[in-house]
Design a protein around this motif. Sequence first.
Motif, PDB file in Angstrom:
ATOM      1  N   VAL A   1     -83.568 -33.964 -29.115  1.00  0.00           N
ATOM      2  CA  VAL A   1     -82.856 -34.255 -27.873  1.00  0.00           C
ATOM      3  C   VAL A   1     -81.415 -33.748 -27.945  1.00  0.00           C
ATOM      4  O   VAL A   1     -80.937 -33.041 -27.045  1.00  0.00           O
ATOM      5  CB  VAL A   1     -82.877 -35.767 -27.575  1.00  0.00           C
TER       6      VAL A   1
ATOM      7  N   GLN B   1     -81.260 -29.782 -28.258  1.00  0.00           N
ATOM      8  CA  GLN B   1     -81.552 -29.084 -27.016  1.00  0.00           C
ATOM      9  C   GLN B   1     -80.445 -29.292 -25.980  1.00  0.00           C
ATOM     10  O   GLN B   1     -80.084 -28.358 -25.253  1.00  0.00           O
ATOM     11  CB  GLN B   1     -82.893 -29.564 -26.448  1.00  0.00           C
ATOM     12  N   MET B   2     -79.901 -30.488 -25.915  1.00  0.00           N
ATOM     13  CA  MET B   2     -78.792 -30.724 -24.993  1.00  0.00           C
ATOM     14  C   MET B   2     -77.605 -29.835 -25.371  1.00  0.00           C
ATOM     15  O   MET B   2     -76.986 -29.192 -24.506  1.00  0.00           O
ATOM     16  CB  MET B   2     -78.391 -32.200 -25.017  1.00  0.00           C
TER      17      MET B   2
ATOM     18  N   TYR C   1     -84.443 -30.824 -20.764  1.00  0.00           N
ATOM     19  CA  TYR C   1     -83.187 -30.720 -21.498  1.00  0.00           C
ATOM     20  C   TYR C   1     -82.133 -29.936 -20.726  1.00  0.00           C
ATOM     21  O   TYR C   1     -80.932 -30.231 -20.831  1.00  0.00           O
ATOM     22  CB  TYR C   1     -83.437 -30.090 -22.865  1.00  0.00           C
TER      23      TYR C   1
END
Length: 390
Positions: free
Chosen positions: A254, A257-258, A138
Amino acid sequence: MRNTTDNSNAHTSQEERAFVLPRGNHEAQPSYQSLSTSSSLPNSNTPLIRPTWKERVANLCSLQFLMILLLGQLLSLCITATTIFTTKLAQGDNPVSIPTTQSFLNYLILGLVYTTITIYKEGFRGWIQIIRRRAFYYMLFAVIDVEGNYFVVKAYNYTSLLSAMLLDSWTIPCVVILSVLFLKMRFVRFHYLGVFLAMVGLGFLIWSDMEAGKDFPGSDYIKGDLFCLLGATLYGVSNVYQEFLVRQRPLYEVVGQMGFWATILNGVQLAILERNEIKNVTWTPQVVGYIIGFDIAMFIMYSVSPVLFRLSSATFFNLSLLTSDFYGLIFGLFLFGSKINRLYPIAYVLIIGGIIVYNIYPAPEPQFKKVLGSGKAQQDDTAPQQEQNP
């Protein structure tokens, strides 16, 4: 996460497997013999039966295609909205240019919202385990996304608009190449034809902008062109890498975390690059409103795009965004007094035609090796999933 095609059909061709419809549509499922060449089945005397055009376009009549078409155009409208709000900020008696700050606020909101969802679904210990086990993946995603945005924005400060538009279009062939090499996707000729038609439409868009006198000169063409090419490449890598992630992990994980790691990285860049610009901004209600509108559009885009990556592909995502220039023109008629160039309708028809041709066959399933595990991706995601083909 979409499952790969059943291995029991190992002898069928990619085009044949593309015609197997999801469960619930069996009544529309075409039936015909393998499209493999006779050399692959030397002992078979069964004549080949080619699919009819009715069977070929069956996918275009499905709810699946309508859903991804609408999602793609929603994302295109989001891109248009970000352009309009950024233009509004740059105009007037008190122009504002703080692109890094605008991106920082978007990443911050994404991180707060989706990290909260992740902790709610996985628990605080589960969130810590995600960081311990998959932080590298990430962090890499965040670096690629942040720097892609940065280099494209910087490119427009140095090169001409024509050069920037041409080089920025490299994102689409870059995504196709990376999808084949790293996601192991097997495109058929209609996919490549759709990409070609859309790229021709993009060419008409650039031509029309040049006729309208929108090619502004640059101050350092070599530096600007290199920045734009690097940014476009990073965009392509970011899209394919995000598809790689969302096909293995829950969407909330996803995106959360990004956003978490991108907030940290972008915050550091903001402190270095834009601290003086922020001090000089006059924070009027209009300026605040434009920034809020920009970040709402970006939040929707980052929330919806992973769904489209699962239902279709990163290639289709980029093809859909090509229509944003046309929507920008429509809004520009009312907001900025723009005029419709004679080439714009041709460009729009070609781009939409490319999108339709690309979807004559469903997007190919990636065949890459899963290294992150599916986790709770299928059980807990609210994003629509495509069932495994029978």
